[in-house]
Motif scaffolding. Structure first.
Motif, short mmCIF file in Angstrom:
data_model
loop_
_atom_site.label_atom_id
_atom_site.label_comp_id
_atom_site.label_asym_id
_atom_site.label_seq_id
_atom_site.Cartn_x
_atom_site.Cartn_y
_atom_site.Cartn_z
N GLY A 458 0.80 -1.18 -0.04
CA GLY A 458 -0.10 0.24 -0.07
C GLY A 458 0.93 1.15 0.09
O GLY A 458 0.65 2.16 -0.72
N THR A 465 -3.22 0.29 -5.11
CA THR A 465 -3.92 -0.03 -3.80
C THR A 465 -5.05 0.32 -4.13
O THR A 465 -6.22 -0.40 -3.44
CB THR A 465 -2.86 0.30 -2.78
OG1 THR A 465 -1.69 -0.14 -2.70
CG2 THR A 465 -3.86 -0.08 -1.64
N THR A 469 -8.20 -2.04 -3.99
CA THR A 469 -9.42 -2.14 -3.28
C THR A 469 -10.69 -1.97 -3.85
O THR A 469 -11.57 -2.52 -3.45
CB THR A 469 -9.15 -1.04 -2.17
OG1 THR A 469 -7.81 -1.06 -1.93
CG2 THR A 469 -9.68 -1.10 -1.02
N PHE A 472 -11.55 -5.27 -5.45
CA PHE A 472 -12.07 -6.00 -4.37
C PHE A 472 -13.28 -5.74 -3.57
O PHE A 472 -14.12 -6.88 -3.20
CB PHE A 472 -10.84 -6.08 -3.36
CG PHE A 472 -9.88 -6.96 -3.75
CD1 PHE A 472 -9.94 -8.29 -4.03
CD2 PHE A 472 -8.52 -6.45 -4.00
CE1 PHE A 472 -8.69 -9.07 -4.19
CE2 PHE A 472 -7.31 -7.19 -4.33
CZ PHE A 472 -7.60 -8.24 -4.49
N PHE A 473 -13.43 -4.65 -3.56
CA PHE A 473 -14.69 -4.26 -2.68
C PHE A 473 -15.87 -4.68 -3.87
O PHE A 473 -16.89 -5.05 -3.30
CB PHE A 473 -14.82 -2.89 -2.39
CG PHE A 473 -14.21 -2.60 -1.06
CD1 PHE A 473 -13.64 -3.93 -0.44
CD2 PHE A 473 -13.75 -1.48 -0.52
CE1 PHE A 473 -12.82 -3.82 0.51
CE2 PHE A 473 -12.89 -1.42 0.72
CZ PHE A 473 -12.61 -2.31 1.22
N LEU A 526 -11.19 -9.17 2.56
CA LEU A 526 -10.49 -8.12 3.59
C LEU A 526 -9.26 -8.76 4.05
O LEU A 526 -8.37 -8.04 4.20
CB LEU A 526 -11.61 -7.94 4.53
CG LEU A 526 -12.88 -7.07 4.37
CD1 LEU A 526 -13.76 -7.24 5.69
CD2 LEU A 526 -12.31 -5.83 3.76
N VAL A 529 -6.76 -8.24 1.28
CA VAL A 529 -6.43 -6.72 1.31
C VAL A 529 -5.39 -6.40 2.33
O VAL A 529 -4.18 -5.79 2.09
CB VAL A 529 -7.58 -5.90 1.33
CG1 VAL A 529 -7.24 -4.42 1.64
CG2 VAL A 529 -8.36 -5.94 0.15
N GLN A 530 -5.81 -7.16 3.55
CA GLN A 530 -4.80 -6.77 4.76
C GLN A 530 -3.51 -7.46 4.42
O GLN A 530 -2.36 -7.03 4.50
CB GLN A 530 -5.28 -7.62 5.75
CG GLN A 530 -4.75 -7.23 7.32
CD GLN A 530 -5.22 -7.95 8.23
OE1 GLN A 530 -6.24 -8.46 8.28
NE2 GLN A 530 -4.47 -8.39 9.26
N PHE A 533 -1.51 -5.43 1.06
CA PHE A 533 -1.38 -4.07 1.14
C PHE A 533 -0.90 -3.53 2.38
O PHE A 533 -0.25 -2.55 2.55
CB PHE A 533 -2.68 -3.20 0.67
CG PHE A 533 -2.91 -3.84 -0.87
CD1 PHE A 533 -2.17 -3.38 -1.95
CD2 PHE A 533 -4.13 -4.44 -0.82
CE1 PHE A 533 -2.59 -4.04 -3.18
CE2 PHE A 533 -4.38 -4.98 -2.14
CZ PHE A 533 -3.90 -4.76 -3.38
#
Lengths: 593, 529
Positions: A458, A465, A469, A472-473, A526, A529-530, A533
């Protein structure tokens, strides 16, 4: 003409590309890209023109029947044929589902006698076929019709047409065509073959969505196979050859079953017709026993493509091994060929099976069958995704999970459910394409995809990023983004099924069972992502990574924008598809007992 | 005995009686000779080719080849000029020894073209250089002559003569490379299997003669209906006769010879065996099945071919044989590493697909649709080009790499793209994928079988198609996805043209099969009996 252009420009360009000397890589890439852009613009024009009207299939066939009748020499016979057409049309209003009438039946009804070798015999057959086709419920939405004889000896026609169901998918295909070719700008290994194969692939996929003659459809369906085989097998990852042959054999196993179903319908009661619209009309009279086997046969063919559990095992292999752009096309549109098959063929051609009138096993009918598999796909796919260490196979399993919604929505057979299912196909085309591109971007830099080894990207690549994101969302189903709308519609439809279903009412319990899938999806997304990034950077090399370049933004940005657009303004596409989708629901409702 | 109800054969016939029975015996031979011109051309050609060889030098081994091509061209010309006899013109020659109909002419055209494609392969084969090749071409033309007979025979004696004539020449050609162990092994195996199969068939034919006292297929079929021969006897007889045909088309259970013979024979002759010889076998099998399935005089249809015999109907028996043939061929092909052996098993599998059409030759009672021999003819046309094409390319590759094993194909896509793309198209055509003739051809066979209610057969056949992908795709994989060593090379124009000439029909038949289907549908078939 427009549909032919959209379908065949890529193929012609492929041959042009093959004619360019392989050292001239820039020329090859630009030729391919420009062709893809032209096709995309044409597809956009189709979308724009669709609402404006123009002749639909009903009108076209009406006109053709008139022309055919004018050519009949014998006036007495012509009058009889006209009476026959009138009888067919009258039957559309009064006909019971169980009636099954072929050309010979109508001829007998109006006293028309034709010997096998009489030249008028063929005319009457065509008149019957087209009259039936123009009466099919789906015909009124089908525009841009192209109809010409192709293989006369077997009554096979070059019949192309587009409606609210196929056009968005065609548009998506052409859009992804442009983006993928642009994204593939850095392909250095056998550039010429790569771009040529990609264009051939596009012809196959667009053809599948536009063909309305079963034989033609089958040809396009198979044409998709070989370019993809080579794309995976030549440009793919370490286990590419295994993945390629697995993809090939799995898909072919399904499609030969479709071939058998095709033959069964073709011969049924001597209709000898491959016209999908005609088949839709006569299908209402197919016996339950026949529909049972037809539905199962086509189910396997389409389920492998979708893919539905337990036929999904080829997908993670193929996706993980395929080069990024091929994964994008695989997830974005190739899987939709299966979904499209359910909408276009399985449901209208086996309405009784789709309505749940036919028990599959005991009291377990096809509605249960589809809904159960849909729920398994959603939950099982999400669990599998959760367990993946490989970034790309996580995205692959998320496809399995998301395609489950298509099945659940279809099984619900309410307006909302079917709309949600169709919209989910389109949305998944956007978001999964985006996710595969996102994986591709990071893989190009890191040369690995191990989720545990990423971290802290990130801070190094902020733009990347941001876009990632968003993608992904969208996949997660966050309100305001496209995935939310379709998944919500599917759940609404499934919940309402008890009251509003056109077929067998689905128990709301299926919704409960599918709900954990949503939580699991949020979890794996999630968590990903964590892991990728956020947190500390796990490798010093990540500090050298440049942020997204123009080529990557060019491929990613349009998809991101569309995710937002269809998230806040879904009626843009829902209104477009509405009429074609409600036709499917009505066809099933008409046979519900 | 269970066949006591036989008609006693007529006793010995003196030559005077023959003339009494056929007063126009001599004069009709003269008129019939006109329609026999293609065969006569071949007869003279055999002598001519050997004669030419006597007067050429040993190292000049291609010369008789050109002459053989000329003979084939002349024969082709006479066939084309003769045209396809219409249904009215169709009939028999030489007092019922051979038939003249559209089917026979079409088959002869097919056989001649197939042979004509093999001849240049012979001429360019490296092991066949610098030898006396006159006999080779003479035997090849002789084999073709036998196959002409097979395509048009209507007398049981002609059936046997045709098959034997084609076989004996084939035995010799298989073992033509005398010093080669594999060739010798193949030749010997071929003779042994062939003799056994012929022996069995001759036994079957003799029972038919014993039952009916006639050798004319039509008269035999009629007599069988009239005498109401015992069904169990008929079924045994038919199976005995089938042995001969099954061996020619390499169908289960007489397919064992194929892999060894194919591997041992020189490549061009392997190609000839797998395509031309097989096509002739199918011609005679179809002739046999149709003859015995023709409606009888009293309207009572169907004796051998489609009557229910012992609660087993004939199409079902053929269907079972077809299933075994294609499944065994495909499963065995999965394990092969030699190109010729692989194509040998693939050709067994294709015999199974073609048998599917034969099983549908006589529409079963209540079924309608095209007679099954039409799809068989169409598929044979496609098969001719795709299989000969595959062998042709394999021969070029083998000459370059010095091996006929599969790894020789590795990296061919890079070394010789034209060859690789050509072979790729032949492979997908052999699998049966669009847009090739293999797809449209197989589709027609499936269609014929489905139309005749052989649903299980269709399911087995499509399953086999999926199985076959594995080994055909192996070759595709080797050519394009694997790295190979060896220099790239530019093809001579002649070879390049030859590949294109064989690819074009495959694609044409895949995309525009209409004209060919119309032609095949318009062919007359002399129904005997």
């Amino acid at each position: 003409m427009l549909l032919t252009l959209v379908t065949f420009i890529p193929l012609i360009t492929a041959f042009v590309v093959l004619a360019i000397p392989s050292e001239k890589k820039a020329a090859i890439k630009w030729t391919a890209l420009i062709a893809a852009i032209v096709v995309f613009l044409l597809a956009t024009k189709l979308i724009a023109d669709y609402r404006g009207g123009g002749e639909n299939a009903t009108q076209v066939f009406d006109r053709q029947v008139t022309t055919l009748l004018e050519k009949v020499q014998d006036p007495g016979r012509r009058r009889l044929m006209e009476a026959g057409v009138a009888a067919i049309k009258l039957d559309f209003e009064t006909r019971k589902a169980s009636d099954e009438r072929g050309p010979a039946d109508y001829a007998a009804a109006v006293g028309l006698t034709l010997a096998e070798n009489d030249p008028d015999h063929g005319t009457w057959r065509s008149v019957w076929e087209l009259s039936m086709a123009q009466g099919a419920a789906a015909a009124k939405d089908i525009r841009f019709v192209e109809y010409a004889p192709w293989i006369d000896s077997f009554n096979i026609a070059y019949f192309m047409g587009a409606d609210g169901l196929s056009l968005p998918l065609v548009w998506l295909t052409t859009l992804l065509g442009v983006l993928c070719l642009a994204y593939s700008w850095n392909i250095e290994k056998a550039t010429k073959a790569y771009f040529a194969l990609f264009l051939m692939l596009q012809t196959g996929i667009v053809g599948v969505f536009l063909a309305l003659d079963f034989f033609l459809f089958y040809v396009f369906w198979e044409v998709v196979l070989l370019p993809m085989y080579f794309l995976i097998g030549f440009w793919g990852g370490p286990r590419r050859i295994y993945a390629a042959i697995k993809f090939f054999i799995y898909t072919l196993a399904g499609s030969v079953l479709m071939l058998v179903c095709m033959l069964a319908m073709y011969f049924h009661a001597g209709y000898d017709s491959f016209n999908v619209l005609t088949l839709m009309e006569v299908a209402r009279g197919f016996s339950h026993d026949m529909q049972y086997w037809l539905f199962l046969g086509m189910f396997v063919a389409f389920a492998i493509k979708v893919p539905i559990f337990p036929f999904h095992t080829w997908l993670p292999d193929a996706h993980v091994q395929a080069p990024t752009a091929a994964s994008v096309v695989l997830a974005g549109v190739l899987l939709k060929m299966g979904g499209y098959g359910f909408f276009r063929f399985s449901f209208p051609l086996c309405p009784d099976a789709a309505a749940g009138n036919i028990p599959l096993w005991g009291s377990f009918n096809f509605v249960h069958f589809l809904a159960t598999l849909g729920v398994i796909n959603i939950v099982y796919g999400a669990f599998c995704a959760l367990a993946q260490k490989d970034f790309k196979s996580l995205v692959a399993y998320s496809s399995v999970s998301h395609m489950g919604f298509v099945m659940l929505g279809l099984a619900a057979l309410t307006d909302a459910g079917v709309q949600g299912a169709a919209l989910q196909m389109f949305n998944h085309g956007l978001s999964s394409a985006m996710m595969f591109l996102i994986v591709g971007v990071i893989y190009d830099r890191a040369h690995h995809r191990n989720l545990d080894k990423f971290g802290g990207i990130g801070t190094q690549m902020p733009y990347y990023t941001g876009i990632a994101t968003l993608g992904f969302f969208a996949s997660l189903g966050l309100p305001g983004l496209n995935g939310f709308i379709s998944e919500a519609l599917v759940f609404m439809g499934a919940w309402d099924s008890q009251a509003k279903s056109a077929g067998y009412p689905l128990d709301p319990k299926f919704v409960y069972w599918a709900l954990p899938g949503i939580v699991l999806t949020a979890t794996y997304i999630l968590w990903t992502v964590q892991r990728v990034f956020m947190g500390p950077m796990k490798s010093e090399t990540y500090k050298t990574f440049p942020d997204v370049n123009f080529r990557e933004v060019f491929a990613l940005a349009p998809l991101g924008i569309l995710c937002v657009v269809f998230g806040v303004w879904p009626s843009l596409i829902l209104d477009f598809m509405n009429s074609s989708l409600s036709t499917i629901v009505q066809v099933v409702a008409a046979v519900r007992s | 005995m269970f066949f006591l109800q036989t008609v006693a054969p007529t006793g010995g016939v003196t030559s005077n009686e023959v003339f009494d029975r056929y007063p126009d015996l001599v004069s009709s031979i003269g008129t019939d000779m006109g329609a026999f011109l293609p065969e006569l051309v071949l007869c003279l050609g055999i002598v001519w080719v050997i004669f030419v060889d006597l007067f050429s030098k040993r190292q000049d081994s291609r010369r008789p080849g050109w002459h053989a091509l000329g003979v084939l061209g002349l024969s082709l010309l006479t066939l084309v000029l003769g045209g396809f006899p219409s249904a009215e013109e169709a009939g028999s020659l030489f007092h019922g020894m051979v038939v003249r109909d559209g089917f026979a002419v079409f088959m002869k055209l097919l056989l001649t073209i197939g042979t004509a494609i093999c001849v240049p392969m012979v001429m360019s084969h490296k092991d066949l250089q610098g030898r006396r090749m006159g006999e080779f071409y003479g035997l090849l033309l002789g084999s073709l002559l036998g196959m002409y007979m097979m395509a048009s025979a209507r007398n049981l004696l002609m059936f046997f003569m045709g098959i034997e004539f084609a076989s004996y020449t084939s035995y010799l050609l298989t073992g033509y490379l005398k010093g080669d162990r594999k060739a010798a092994e193949g030749g010997v195996k071929y003779v042994i299997y062939g003799s056994v199969a012929s022996g069995i068939m001759v036994y079957g034919l003799s029972i038919l003669y014993g039952l009916t006292g006639s050798l004319d297929v039509g008269a035999v079929a009629q007599a069988l209906i009239v005498t109401k021969a015992s069904p169990s006897l008929l079924i045994i007889t038919a199976l005995l006769c089938f042995a001969g045909f099954a061996y020619k088309i390499s169908a289960f259970p007489l397919h064992f010879w194929a892999p060894d013979v194919y591997e041992g024979a020189p490549m061009p002759f392997t190609a000839f065996l797998s395509v031309v010889s097989k096509a002739a076998g199918f011609a005679i099998l179809i002739r046999f099945v149709v003859a015995f399935g023709a409606p009888g005089a009293d309207g009572q249809a169907l004796t051998l071919a489609s009557g229910k015999v012992l609660d087993l109907d004939w199409p079902q028996i053929l269907a079972v044989l077809a299933m075994f043939t294609m499944t065994i061929g495909n499963l065995a092909a999965l394990w092969q590493n030699n190109f010729k052996r692989l194509l040998a098993y693939s050709s067994i599998a294709h015999a199974g697909y073609l048998l599917m059409g034969v099983a549908a030759v006589v529409p079963r009672i209540g079924a309608e649709g095209d007679p099954g021999w039409q799809p068989v003819l169409f598929y044979l046309v496609v098969y001719l080009f795709m299989n000969l094409g595959a062998f042709y390319i394999a021969q070029i590759v083998a000459a370059r790499t010095g091996t006929e094993e599969l790894p020789g194909f590795a990296g061919l896509g890079k070394r010789a793209p034209v060859l690789a793309v050509g072979l790729f198209l032949f492979m997908i055509s052999l699998i049966g994928l669009p847009p090739t003739g293999g797809f449209t051809g197989k589709w027609q066979l499936l269609k014929a079988a489905w139309e005749n209610g052989l649903h299980t057969l269709v399911l087995v056949a499509v399953t086999n198609t999926v199985i076959s992908v594995y080994y055909y795709a192996r070759i595709i994989k080797l050519m394009f996805l694997d790295q190979g060593d060896g220099e790239g090379y530019v093809l001579p124009v002649g070879q390049r043209t030859a590949v294109v000439l064989m690819v074009v029909p495959i694609l044409w038949l895949g995309l525009f099969m209409d004209s060919t289907v119309h032609l095949i549908r318009s062919l007359s078939f002399a129904v005997i009996g």
